[in-house]
Design a protein around this motif. Structure first.
Motif, short mmCIF file in Angstrom:
data_model
loop_
_atom_site.label_atom_id
_atom_site.label_comp_id
_atom_site.label_asym_id
_atom_site.label_seq_id
_atom_site.Cartn_x
_atom_site.Cartn_y
_atom_site.Cartn_z
N ASP A 141 -6.90 -6.09 -8.67
CA ASP A 141 -7.66 -7.34 -8.70
C ASP A 141 -7.83 -7.94 -7.31
O ASP A 141 -8.82 -8.61 -7.05
CB ASP A 141 -6.94 -8.35 -9.60
CG ASP A 141 -6.77 -7.82 -11.02
OD1 ASP A 141 -7.80 -7.69 -11.71
OD2 ASP A 141 -5.63 -7.53 -11.42
N LYS A 142 -6.85 -7.73 -6.42
CA LYS A 142 -6.90 -8.33 -5.09
C LYS A 142 -6.42 -7.34 -4.04
O LYS A 142 -5.50 -6.56 -4.29
CB LYS A 142 -6.01 -9.57 -5.01
CG LYS A 142 -6.46 -10.75 -5.85
CD LYS A 142 -5.49 -11.91 -5.66
CE LYS A 142 -5.84 -13.10 -6.55
NZ LYS A 142 -4.83 -14.18 -6.44
N LEU A 143 -7.04 -7.41 -2.87
CA LEU A 143 -6.55 -6.72 -1.68
C LEU A 143 -6.11 -7.78 -0.68
O LEU A 143 -6.89 -8.66 -0.32
CB LEU A 143 -7.63 -5.86 -1.04
CG LEU A 143 -8.01 -4.55 -1.72
CD1 LEU A 143 -9.10 -3.86 -0.92
CD2 LEU A 143 -6.81 -3.64 -1.85
N GLU A 149 0.83 -1.20 0.00
CA GLU A 149 0.00 0.00 0.00
C GLU A 149 0.88 1.26 0.00
O GLU A 149 0.59 2.23 -0.70
CB GLU A 149 -0.90 -0.03 1.23
CG GLU A 149 -1.88 1.11 1.33
CD GLU A 149 -2.72 1.01 2.59
OE1 GLU A 149 -3.67 1.79 2.70
OE2 GLU A 149 -2.41 0.18 3.47
N ASN A 150 1.96 1.24 0.77
CA ASN A 150 2.84 2.42 0.84
C ASN A 150 3.50 2.70 -0.50
O ASN A 150 3.73 3.85 -0.86
CB ASN A 150 3.89 2.22 1.93
CG ASN A 150 3.29 2.33 3.31
OD1 ASN A 150 2.32 3.05 3.52
ND2 ASN A 150 3.86 1.61 4.27
N ASP A 202 -0.65 -5.46 -1.27
CA ASP A 202 -0.24 -6.23 -0.11
C ASP A 202 -0.21 -5.33 1.13
O ASP A 202 -0.11 -4.10 1.01
CB ASP A 202 1.15 -6.83 -0.36
CG ASP A 202 1.43 -8.04 0.50
OD1 ASP A 202 0.54 -8.43 1.28
OD2 ASP A 202 2.54 -8.59 0.41
N ASP A 203 -0.30 -5.93 2.30
CA ASP A 203 -0.24 -5.21 3.58
C ASP A 203 -1.31 -4.11 3.66
O ASP A 203 -1.10 -3.06 4.27
CB ASP A 203 1.14 -4.56 3.79
CG ASP A 203 2.25 -5.59 3.86
OD1 ASP A 203 1.93 -6.75 4.19
OD2 ASP A 203 3.40 -5.24 3.58
N PHE A 204 -2.46 -4.34 3.04
CA PHE A 204 -3.48 -3.29 2.99
C PHE A 204 -3.99 -2.98 4.40
O PHE A 204 -4.29 -3.88 5.18
CB PHE A 204 -4.65 -3.70 2.10
CG PHE A 204 -5.64 -2.61 1.88
CD1 PHE A 204 -5.36 -1.56 1.02
CD2 PHE A 204 -6.85 -2.60 2.55
CE1 PHE A 204 -6.26 -0.52 0.83
CE2 PHE A 204 -7.77 -1.58 2.36
CZ PHE A 204 -7.47 -0.54 1.50
N GLY A 205 -4.10 -1.69 4.69
CA GLY A 205 -4.58 -1.24 5.99
C GLY A 205 -3.48 -0.67 6.87
O GLY A 205 -3.76 -0.08 7.91
N GLY A 239 -2.15 -9.20 -13.67
CA GLY A 239 -2.96 -9.05 -12.47
C GLY A 239 -2.25 -8.17 -11.45
O GLY A 239 -1.02 -8.11 -11.41
N LEU A 240 -3.02 -7.49 -10.60
CA LEU A 240 -2.44 -6.56 -9.63
C LEU A 240 -3.05 -6.81 -8.25
O LEU A 240 -4.25 -7.01 -8.11
CB LEU A 240 -2.72 -5.11 -10.04
CG LEU A 240 -2.12 -4.67 -11.39
CD1 LEU A 240 -2.64 -3.29 -11.77
CD2 LEU A 240 -0.60 -4.66 -11.32
#
Length: 231
Positions: free
Chosen positions: A214-216, A169-170, A196-199, A192-193
């Motif tokens: 595509d993914k969180l 995310e950073n 990572d480490d979301f939040g 695809g994208l």
């Protein structure tokens, strides 16, 4: 911290690099223990350069499983380095070093190329499983990164839909317009994208409307206690 100019300059350099490594507006006083740490770091850097040149790093692949069906839906590439002189090293030890000394681009290119090569080999054997590759923020911000992705796909013959790029995310938040432009180019290419480490960063949910993700992958600090605490 030194009885002659050369020693004083060397020790001042060691203290300076320790201060820079902390990535804060700070200073450090020299300590004799720093010298041993500096020598160890220099030795490890030389070993990593040699390992890259001699292709002594290798990949492991961690399956990503659909909880409902138990089927593998993709795998995530994990780089490993087994040193002849010291056994295996955790990526947490050598990835920051690679970023600090500029080897991350060579290391990242190796991981990307070998991941694509492995996924194409599996396809030839009848196993259509995408591979996810973690990308360092420094690697992601390299102007040549997009071209390296294209070259890896073309060199190995892997269709773009079988490759997934994971960034933190950073990394996405740094230089928003450049990052968004690069993510769109990758998405248009068919890659695809995943975030990572979301939040753990400071992005807003509204930003996700502008990003072709595509993914969180929600950071484990938010989910590790799901089975034990109602909060």
């Amino acid at each position: 911290d030194g009885r002659n100019f050369e020693t004083l300059l060397k020790n001042a350099d060691i203290a300076m690099y320790r201060a820079k490594a902390r990535q804060l507006a700070t200073y450090e006083f020299y300590d004799p223990g720093m010298n041993a740490a500096a020598v160890e770091r220099m030795t490890m850097e030389q070993s990593l350069r040699q390992a890259l040149a001699e292709q002594r790093l290798h990949l492991l692949f961690q399956p990503q499983v659909h909880l409902g069906t138990g089927q593998w839906v993709s795998v995530e590439a994990l780089v490993r380095w087994n040193r002849p002189e010291g056994g295996g090293l955790s990526p947490a030890q050598f990835i920051p070093l690679a970023e600090e000394c500029g080897l991350i681009h060579s290391l990242g290119a190796f991981v990307l190329r070998e991941s694509c090569r492995s996924a194409q080999r599996w396809r030839s054997a009848g196993l259509d499983i995408p591979v996810a590759v973690n990308v360092s923020p420094l690697q992601f911000r390299n102007p040549k990164f997009f071209q390296s992705v294209v070259e890896s796909l073309e060199e190995t013959g892997l269709p773009a839909r079988y490759l997934e790029i994971e960034i933190t995310e950073n990394a996405m938040m740094h230089d928003n317009e450049f990052s968004l432009g690069l993510l769109r180019k990758l998405s248009e290419r068919g890659v695809g994208l995943a975030i990572d480490d979301f939040g753990t960063g400071y992005s807003s949910l509204g930003l996700l409307n502008r990003v072709p993700i595509d993914k969180l992958k929600i950071d484990r600090s938010f989910v590790q206690n799901l089975a034990f605490h109602s909060d």
